[in-house]
Motif scaffolding. Sequence first.
Motif, PDB file in Angstrom:
ATOM      1  N   LYS A  57       0.835  -1.207   0.000  1.00  0.00           N
ATOM      2  CA  LYS A  57       0.000   0.000   0.000  1.00  0.00           C
ATOM      3  C   LYS A  57       0.869   1.254   0.000  1.00  0.00           C
ATOM      4  N   ASP A  78      -5.134   6.077 -12.312  1.00  0.00           N
ATOM      5  CA  ASP A  78      -5.334   5.730 -10.904  1.00  0.00           C
ATOM      6  C   ASP A  78      -4.569   4.449 -10.639  1.00  0.00           C
ATOM      7  N   GLN A 106      -3.914   1.509  -7.445  1.00  0.00           N
ATOM      8  CA  GLN A 106      -4.335   1.030  -6.130  1.00  0.00           C
ATOM      9  C   GLN A 106      -3.709  -0.337  -5.877  1.00  0.00           C
TER      10      GLN A 106
END
Length: 318
Positions: free
Chosen positions: A132, A157, A159
Amino acid sequence: HSFPTRRSSDLMNIYFASQSHESETTEEERWDKIKYSVSDIDPQLIQKWSNGEPVGEAADVRLVRPNPFIPQSFALKEVAEQKPYPTLLRDNGKVKLWFKQDYVFKQPKVNIFYNIIIPESYSSPRVVVLSKLFSMLVADQLNEIAYEAEMAGVFYDIQSTVTGFTIYLSGYNDRITELNHIVFEKFVDHLFERDRFEVVKNDLTEQYTNMKENQPYEHVLMSSFEGLYQSKWTYDQYAQVIEDVNFEMLSAFVPQYILCLKAEFLMIGNMIESEALDLADKTEEILFGERENRLFKHRAPLPTQLPMERIVILDENK
């Protein structure tokens, strides 16, 4: 109103707010007792602005560089065949590319959905936290281009997930490949700065700590996941682990973590098959090719290494 005979600098107010200059204030607001001062702008400074003279270091005043993401072509690609479903164009173990040319919406745009699969992605709470932090630092590095890209109509994006990472790119097809390559260059180079690591770590620590203040339904969802999945770490565990994570640990972790990976992606929009394959070639080269700072050769995982989520079968009324 129009003021043709007056300079804009004569009609300007500058507001400066700070908690560190309270001792320099001379007035106090009547109702909320806020301290403040009012002063005229230095006439010499106004004169310099009016003359177009640089103030302070000349390097502080500069033209904005050209935006590299502004599209030059909005032409729609010729559709050779209207295929209703995506076509698998490549599956070589490293890259799996699904492609569908748009013939319905007829916009000069494309959407690319990446699933970056890493076998060790959910092996422990520490790995989840480090992964993360890695994704957040990559996004932090990309902030320098985010504004230009968004103003030109292209977006991204990134993640971290239980199987690795998801990366999403969207916007005008004329410049989407440039954005694609920049995102993946940042992803594989992982040249992070210690001060930015500390900022990102602090943000993530606060996220984990604040989870206990979430709405009740969010706690119910997390509890259900913990009960259904064979392996499901908790935010309390993440909060404990992140305390011991430091910059050196992350710097040692990332090169080993992304050593073995696979990229699966779906491309839909205003592109033809040859362009999709060219983009796949470049992405594969960035992920697996030889690089100056790459100590070990990246490889694709074996089929038996690919992560698989296991769900528990609950007993009746449990």
